[in-house]
Design a protein around this motif. Sequence first.
Motif, short mmCIF file in Angstrom:
data_model
loop_
_atom_site.label_atom_id
_atom_site.label_comp_id
_atom_site.label_asym_id
_atom_site.label_seq_id
_atom_site.Cartn_x
_atom_site.Cartn_y
_atom_site.Cartn_z
N ILE A 361 -1.84 19.17 -25.32
CA ILE A 361 -1.05 20.40 -25.31
C ILE A 361 -1.62 21.42 -26.29
N LYS A 362 -2.35 20.96 -27.31
CA LYS A 362 -2.96 21.88 -28.27
C LYS A 362 -4.42 22.17 -27.95
N HIS A 363 -4.97 21.47 -26.95
CA HIS A 363 -6.36 21.69 -26.55
C HIS A 363 -6.36 22.39 -25.19
N PHE A 364 -6.48 23.69 -25.22
CA PHE A 364 -6.47 24.48 -24.00
C PHE A 364 -7.17 25.80 -24.32
N ILE A 365 -7.46 26.55 -23.27
CA ILE A 365 -7.96 27.92 -23.46
C ILE A 365 -6.98 28.86 -22.79
N SER A 366 -6.43 29.75 -23.59
CA SER A 366 -5.58 30.79 -23.03
C SER A 366 -5.75 32.06 -23.84
N ALA A 367 -7.00 32.34 -24.18
CA ALA A 367 -7.30 33.54 -24.97
C ALA A 367 -6.95 34.81 -24.21
N PHE A 368 -6.86 34.70 -22.87
CA PHE A 368 -6.56 35.87 -22.04
C PHE A 368 -5.39 35.59 -21.09
N GLN A 425 -27.07 28.48 -10.65
CA GLN A 425 -26.39 27.77 -9.56
C GLN A 425 -25.26 26.90 -10.09
N ILE A 426 -25.50 26.24 -11.20
CA ILE A 426 -24.46 25.39 -11.79
C ILE A 426 -23.31 26.24 -12.30
N GLU A 427 -23.63 27.35 -12.94
CA GLU A 427 -22.58 28.27 -13.40
C GLU A 427 -21.71 28.74 -12.24
N ASN A 428 -22.36 29.08 -11.14
CA ASN A 428 -21.63 29.55 -9.96
C ASN A 428 -20.70 28.47 -9.41
N THR A 429 -21.20 27.24 -9.34
CA THR A 429 -20.40 26.14 -8.81
C THR A 429 -19.20 25.85 -9.70
N ILE A 430 -19.44 25.79 -11.00
CA ILE A 430 -18.34 25.50 -11.93
C ILE A 430 -17.32 26.63 -11.91
N ASP A 431 -17.80 27.86 -11.91
CA ASP A 431 -16.86 28.99 -11.93
C ASP A 431 -16.01 29.02 -10.66
N LYS A 432 -16.64 28.74 -9.54
CA LYS A 432 -15.90 28.71 -8.28
C LYS A 432 -14.82 27.62 -8.31
N ALA A 433 -15.19 26.46 -8.85
CA ALA A 433 -14.23 25.35 -8.95
C ALA A 433 -13.08 25.71 -9.88
N MET A 434 -13.38 26.42 -10.97
CA MET A 434 -12.33 26.84 -11.90
C MET A 434 -11.38 27.83 -11.24
N GLN A 435 -11.92 28.77 -10.48
CA GLN A 435 -11.08 29.75 -9.80
C GLN A 435 -10.18 29.10 -8.75
N GLN A 436 -10.70 28.07 -8.08
CA GLN A 436 -9.92 27.38 -7.07
C GLN A 436 -8.77 26.59 -7.69
N GLN A 437 -8.98 26.08 -8.88
CA GLN A 437 -7.97 25.25 -9.53
C GLN A 437 -6.93 26.07 -10.28
N ALA A 439 -5.11 29.67 -10.85
CA ALA A 439 -4.85 31.00 -10.30
C ALA A 439 -4.94 32.09 -11.37
N TYR A 440 -4.58 31.75 -12.61
CA TYR A 440 -4.66 32.74 -13.69
C TYR A 440 -6.12 33.13 -13.95
N TYR A 441 -6.98 32.10 -13.98
CA TYR A 441 -8.41 32.35 -14.19
C TYR A 441 -8.98 33.18 -13.04
N PHE A 442 -8.59 32.85 -11.82
CA PHE A 442 -9.04 33.60 -10.64
C PHE A 442 -8.65 35.08 -10.77
N ASP A 443 -7.41 35.34 -11.16
CA ASP A 443 -6.94 36.72 -11.29
C ASP A 443 -7.71 37.49 -12.36
N LEU A 444 -8.04 36.80 -13.46
CA LEU A 444 -8.77 37.46 -14.55
C LEU A 444 -10.20 37.80 -14.15
N ILE A 445 -10.81 36.93 -13.34
CA ILE A 445 -12.16 37.21 -12.84
C ILE A 445 -12.10 38.36 -11.82
N GLU A 446 -11.15 38.26 -10.89
CA GLU A 446 -11.01 39.28 -9.85
C GLU A 446 -10.66 40.64 -10.46
#
Length: 497
Positions: A361-368, A425-437, A439-446
């Motif tokens: 619960i204390k290990h997360f990223i929510s800087a944005f 390529q790895i960055e793209n794959t990881i980022d896509k997987a993060m956006q799919q999982q 929704a907050y991260y997806f919205d911030l990228i979009e």
Amino acid sequence: MFLKSFAAKIFAKIVVSKIQKWAQNPVRTQQKVFETLIAEAKDTAFGKAHDFQNIESTTDFAEKVPVREYEDLKPYVDRVVAGEKDVLWPGNPIYFAKTSGTTSGAKYIPITKESMPHHVEAARNAILCYIHEKGDASFVDGKMIFLQGSPELSEQNGIKLGRLSGIVAHYVPKYLQKNRMPSWKTNCIPDWETKVDAIVQETKDENMTVISGIPSWVQMYFERLQEKTGKKVGELFKNFQLFIYGGVNYEPYRAKFEALIGRKVDSIELFPASEGFFAFQDKQDANGMLLLLDSGIFYEFIEAEHFFDKSPKRLTIGEVKVGVNYVMIVSTNAGLWAYNVGDTVQFTSTKPYRVVVSGRIKHFISAFGEHVIGKEVEQAMQEAIQQHGFAISEFTVAPQTNPNEGLPYHQWLIEFENEPESLQQIENTIDKAMQQQNAYYFDLIEGKILQPLQIKPLQRGSFTRYMKSQGKLGGQNKLPRLANDRKIAEKLLNLQK
């Protein structure tokens, strides 16, 4: 078939039958545990201060006993450490499991004569479930290694204290003593790297069938074995059949392990902690670990999304849902009451109740406002490994809030076994997987608040050097998978200079 393996199969059948009985009656089982805990502790200092005498339901309990972290419980623990009896649980604990605290220095987690057997039985039962499922117990006739902390204990006011793994080492059954490695003398070596070298020397010519420990430290052992012998672990230990692990997700390490071993081996995941042994993997093909509902622990769950609300709702086992991220709260027969262990879990099944550890619960990223958790970054990494076929030693993630140019981003600090040809390529794959999982991260990228993540490759051995610099090399120590600040990231980057 040897006598020991034959007996193990019979015993496994008996134990699995007992487990199935309580697993099929989860709510009633937890209610019985709850009632027993309250009745046993009603005359303790804590019980009197929280009116246990008049607690008749879990709702009463939630009203009278607030959720606590160690710092909140510390005044009571300090009284126990000073030698006072009947504070949190009747009498005195038989051990203190000493752990590292982030804000209160060393933590002293009590272990009582009532709670200690469950630490031992859970680990044993995990192996017995495996034996029952596979119908094969031949590995119990080989050598078994448990990479753990030193079993040497100190004493304070008549109560022994040490690391949990060191305490448990005193309870290895007699019938396994001859099979157990390393030797007591080697297990007591304080310096981790020296200890691993000694373990390699002791085990390299043995018939090792079971190996257990936190993946990152077992990986070091495997690498040293290969350096010493020039052989893959599976070739060296031809009968190595089972890897038992806990503490961190194995998946990011799996490709590297299979490369070091040279073949696949079965694995069992455990969920142990100083506060209690919470779950173990009871089926090879099941997603998640069986939550131990009949082990002197009463569980409550708070939705992680609402954990920091003023009065979040506390749920019991019959109220949880699959796929929701919960903070796990425990009350135990070691005298912990409505205690926040710090782990977050998600249920993968409610028939029976199985969980995966989703993070801290204390290990997360929510800087944005993205609310990224450990399970999400590990899943994204796993997908990239499977798609691009690379291997890693370790990784962690931190926000980069003030880049030299461009938008902020998440920085992934990765120690690759062999740096891939295309990080993009790895960055793209990881980022896509993060956006799919997420929704907050997806919205911030979009919304162009964040730019896609960036990978920073680290030199070989960076994470080992970092853990050593923090005095946390080996044993049960684990690297946080992600953080909401850059303290770890900056220290790792400084090691690259």
